[in-house]
Write a protein that holds these residues in place. Structure first.
Motif, PDB file in Angstrom:
ATOM      1  N   GLY A  40       0.801  -1.217   0.000  1.00 40.24           N
ATOM      2  CA  GLY A  40       0.000   0.000   0.000  1.00 40.24           C
ATOM      3  C   GLY A  40       0.830   1.260   0.000  1.00 40.24           C
ATOM      4  O   GLY A  40       2.006   1.251  -0.379  1.00 40.24           O
ATOM      5  N   ASP A  41       0.181   2.325   0.454  1.00 42.89           N
ATOM      6  CA  ASP A  41       0.824   3.647   0.460  1.00 42.89           C
ATOM      7  C   ASP A  41       0.893   4.175   1.894  1.00 42.89           C
ATOM      8  O   ASP A  41       1.052   3.410   2.844  1.00 42.89           O
ATOM      9  N   ALA A 115       4.300  -1.810   2.172  1.00 42.33           N
ATOM     10  CA  ALA A 115       3.683  -0.521   1.837  1.00 42.33           C
ATOM     11  C   ALA A 115       4.668   0.613   2.042  1.00 42.33           C
ATOM     12  O   ALA A 115       5.524   0.568   2.928  1.00 42.33           O
ATOM     13  N   THR A 120       2.336   4.492  -5.697  1.00 43.03           N
ATOM     14  CA  THR A 120       1.263   4.476  -6.687  1.00 43.03           C
ATOM     15  C   THR A 120       1.011   3.029  -7.117  1.00 43.03           C
ATOM     16  O   THR A 120       1.851   2.152  -6.909  1.00 43.03           O
ATOM     17  N   LEU A 139       3.396  -0.234  -7.014  1.00 47.08           N
ATOM     18  CA  LEU A 139       3.054  -1.599  -6.607  1.00 47.08           C
ATOM     19  C   LEU A 139       4.057  -2.584  -7.203  1.00 47.08           C
ATOM     20  O   LEU A 139       4.398  -3.582  -6.576  1.00 47.08           O
ATOM     21  N   GLY A 167      -3.513  -2.881  -0.452  1.00 48.74           N
ATOM     22  CA  GLY A 167      -4.023  -1.514  -0.531  1.00 48.74           C
ATOM     23  C   GLY A 167      -4.475  -1.032   0.826  1.00 48.74           C
ATOM     24  O   GLY A 167      -4.260  -1.726   1.810  1.00 48.74           O
ATOM     25  N   ILE A 169      -4.189   1.214  -2.385  1.00 45.72           N
ATOM     26  CA  ILE A 169      -3.151   1.739  -3.260  1.00 45.72           C
ATOM     27  C   ILE A 169      -3.834   2.157  -4.554  1.00 45.72           C
ATOM     28  O   ILE A 169      -4.820   1.541  -4.956  1.00 45.72           O
TER      29      ILE A 169
END
Ligand SMILES: *[C@@H]1O[C@H](CO)[C@@H](O)[C@H](O)[C@H]1NC(C)=O
Ligand SMILES: *[C@@H]1O[C@H](CO)[C@@H](O)[C@H](O)[C@H]1NC(C)=O
Length: 343
Positions: A40-41, A115, A120, A139, A167, A169
């Motif tokens: 994820g972010d 993550a 992106t 990713l 995610g 994401i």
């Protein structure tokens, strides 16, 4: 410029995600998973970004990040815990170790977190042709780290009893585009590519042995302070009267979530033996924006006023989850009222 999603304190979303996984407190499902692999972010990064950018320090390595829960910065883009922390806790697993924060195999017994803040879904070549000069952690980057990590865990099928948290994401694909000034309809055209990246990762991970996924949707980012400020409008019709959020951007998130859920349906048909749960973070967040009073009074209003370095401040009327939001970004959040600071 990216949108540190950790600024959303996702208490409700956490419980929602856990509920859809059937993991209510005390549930006997707790032993279903031995580990979590997470992608994820900034909503999910528990230390990778600050570690990788240590030579060029980012704000995430300093207060107010980490102050409310850990008492010190942890590399989370939040002053407290993230959804992934609560999921790990609820599953009875130790904290999912950020891949860049340790080399000790024992630290990854309960999984690993790939993550990274700013990540992106699409990779750099996607953005290169679009006048967006960014070299993101994508990713794909996280999948490269994941494959390398798996090679160090040879011998056991560590994926079979793992939960893959994939995610959120993709939100940054849109954030970067909107902040570059790209016309809205062009950004909207990114959605299928973003969802395809997620689907490709699911397919690859299934191929490697994964059997359980949680895939969150996008957030109502029309309620995000960054958007409320950047896309401020004089037209009342641009706002959702009930929440004060920017209606177009929330519809965008809903569109992303429709494309994503349809794609997840197709993946379920192809892989009937695999559990794929869609986590409705959008709905969880909206329940906060639509009924903040249900969450009690905003205890930190006074504190908040002290923190904001202007004579006037916005008392955020959104309930406890925002009490600890970074003041710089909390300004303009949701339904706001002007009031004098009491300093
Ligand atoms: C997770 O990390 C936090 C902060 O370091 C710590 O307080 C907590 O005890 C840890 N939880 C587990 C289960 O290790
Ligand atoms: C970037 O993404 C595209 C589209 O998914 C893919 O074809 C390409 O192989 C990726 N490049 C890298 C370096 O991962």
């Amino acid at each position: 410029m990216w949108f540190p999603g950790g600024h959303f304190s996702l208490a409700l979303a956490v419980w929602h995600a856990l509920l859809v996984l059937g993991l209510g407190s005390g549930s006997s499902a707790l032993s279903c998973y031995s580990r979590i692999f997470s992608f994820g972010d900034s909503l999910t990064d528990t230390g990778n970004y600050v570690r990788l950018t240590a030579k060029n320090p980012s704000p995430y390595g300093a207060p107010p990040y980490g102050t409310t829960f850990f008492g010190h910065p942890t590399g989370r883009a939040s002053d407290g815990r993230l959804v992934i922390d609560f999921i790990a806790q609820e599953l009875g697993l130790a904290n999912v170790t950020a891949i860049r924060t340790s080399t000790a195999p024992a630290d990854f017994e309960h999984g690993a977190n790939f993550a990274i803040i700013s990540a992106t879904a699409n990779n750099g070549s996607f953005f290169a042709g679009k006048g967006m000069d960014i070299t993101p952690f994508s990713l794909d980057t996280q999948m490269i780290w994941f494959r390398a990590h798996m090679q160090q865990n040879l011998g056991t099928n560590v994926l079979a009893d793992a939960l893959v948290a994939l995610g959120e994401i993709g939100g940054n694909d849109y954030n970067f585009a909107f902040s570059s000034g790209m016309p809205r309809e062009r950004v909207r055209a990114f959605v299928p590519a973003v969802v395809e990246k997620l689907a490709a990762a699911v397919e690859e991970l299934i191929g490697m042995g994964a059997r359980a996924f949680m895939v969150p949707g996008n957030l109502p980012f029309g309620c995000a302070p960054l958007y409320l400020r950047r896309f401020r409008s004089a037209r009342a019709g641009d706002y959702d009267a009930r929440t004060g959020c920017l209606a177009w951007f929330n519809r965008f998130a809903e569109y992303h979530n429709r494309v994503l859920t349809a794609r997840l349906d197709a993946l379920r048909l192809r892989h009937p033996d695999v559990t794929i749960v869609y986590a409705d973070w959008y709905g969880a967040m909206m329940s906060i924006f639509q009924g903040p009073e249900r969450l009690g009074t905003y205890e930190s209003q006074t504190l908040y006023c002290h923190v904001v370095a202007t004579k006037q401040c916005h008392a955020v009327d959104l309930g406890a989850p925002y009490a600890t939001t970074h003041p710089r970004t909390a300004r303009g959040m949701g339904r706001t009222r002007r009031r004098q600071c009491t300093r």
